[in-house]
Each structure stands twice: as structure tokens, then as C-alpha cells.
Design a protein around this motif. Structure first.
Motif, mmCIF file in Angstrom:
data_model
loop_
_atom_site.group_PDB
_atom_site.id
_atom_site.type_symbol
_atom_site.label_atom_id
_atom_site.label_comp_id
_atom_site.label_asym_id
_atom_site.label_seq_id
_atom_site.Cartn_x
_atom_site.Cartn_y
_atom_site.Cartn_z
ATOM 1 N N THR A 72 0.871 -1.177 0.000
ATOM 2 C CA THR A 72 0.000 0.000 0.000
ATOM 3 C C THR A 72 0.907 1.225 0.000
ATOM 4 N N PRO A 73 0.377 2.378 -0.373
ATOM 5 C CA PRO A 73 1.200 3.591 -0.318
ATOM 6 C C PRO A 73 1.775 3.833 1.085
ATOM 7 N N ALA A 74 1.003 3.514 2.119
ATOM 8 C CA ALA A 74 1.492 3.706 3.491
ATOM 9 C C ALA A 74 2.663 2.763 3.779
ATOM 10 N N GLU A 75 2.552 1.513 3.361
ATOM 11 C CA GLU A 75 3.652 0.555 3.569
ATOM 12 C C GLU A 75 4.894 0.986 2.801
ATOM 13 N N LEU A 76 4.686 1.472 1.608
ATOM 14 C CA LEU A 76 5.802 1.964 0.806
ATOM 15 C C LEU A 76 6.494 3.124 1.511
ATOM 16 N N ALA A 77 5.702 4.058 2.031
ATOM 17 C CA ALA A 77 6.271 5.203 2.748
ATOM 18 C C ALA A 77 7.061 4.736 3.969
ATOM 19 N N MET A 78 6.537 3.779 4.687
ATOM 20 C CA MET A 78 7.242 3.258 5.879
ATOM 21 C C MET A 78 8.563 2.636 5.474
ATOM 22 N N GLN A 79 8.582 1.855 4.421
ATOM 23 C CA GLN A 79 9.833 1.234 3.980
ATOM 24 C C GLN A 79 10.855 2.293 3.548
ATOM 25 N N LEU A 80 10.400 3.304 2.875
ATOM 26 C CA LEU A 80 11.314 4.366 2.473
ATOM 27 C C LEU A 80 11.877 5.105 3.673
ATOM 28 N N LEU A 81 11.043 5.363 4.666
ATOM 29 C CA LEU A 81 11.510 6.029 5.877
ATOM 30 C C LEU A 81 12.498 5.172 6.637
ATOM 31 N N GLU A 82 12.263 3.868 6.672
ATOM 32 C CA GLU A 82 13.180 2.960 7.352
ATOM 33 C C GLU A 82 14.545 2.945 6.671
ATOM 34 N N ARG A 83 14.568 3.040 5.364
ATOM 35 C CA ARG A 83 15.834 3.041 4.624
ATOM 36 C C ARG A 83 16.655 4.295 4.900
ATOM 37 N N ARG A 84 15.965 5.401 5.150
ATOM 38 C CA ARG A 84 16.660 6.664 5.437
ATOM 39 C C ARG A 84 17.328 6.644 6.800
ATOM 40 N N ALA A 85 16.759 5.907 7.726
ATOM 41 C CA ALA A 85 17.266 5.898 9.103
ATOM 42 C C ALA A 85 18.555 5.122 9.228
#
Length: 67
Positions: free
Chosen positions: A54-67
Motif C-alpha cells: 500500500t502507499p502507506a507501507e511503501l512510505a514506511m519502507q522508504l523512511l526505514e531506509r533513510r534511518a
């Protein structure tokens, strides 16, 4: 413009004309860059959805990669 036409126009007018063209082209470039970024984002979200995210899951994965 033909050489004769250029000679009839003052240097200041020629400079102003060129500045206007440059500004118009810079505006058009900005519009195209925004359109390109939107298209890339749309394709990215579509690819994520095809892979079951989902777009929300995608956003979470992208945020996790930045951290």
C-alpha cells in the motif's frame, strides 16, 4: 530574426527580448521537471502496488531506509 530586422531593434530591446525568452524557457523547464517528478512518483507507487504494498507501507519502507 533577419540581420536587417536586428539592426532596426535597439540593443536594449534585443537584450530585453532575450531575457524574456530565457525567463519563459526557465519557467517551462520548471514545469517539465515537476511533471517528470510526478510521473516518476506515480510509476513508483504503481510498481509498489503491483508488488502488494500500500502507499502507506511503501512510505514506511522508504523512511526505514533513510534511518
Amino acid at each position: 530574426m533577419m540581420l536587417k530586422e536586428l539592426c532596426k531593434i535597439s540593443l536594449e530591446e534585443q537584450i530585453k527580448e532575450i531575457d524574456t525568452k530565457i525567463t519563459d524557457l526557465q519557467d517551462r523547464k520548471r514545469q517539465l521537471v515537476v511533471a517528470k517528478e510526478r510521473e516518476e512518483l506515480r510509476r513508483f507507487v504503481e510498481a509498489a502496488e503491483k508488488n502488494g504494498l500500500t502507499p502507506a507501507e511503501l512510505a514506511m519502507q522508504l523512511l526505514e531506509r533513510r534511518a
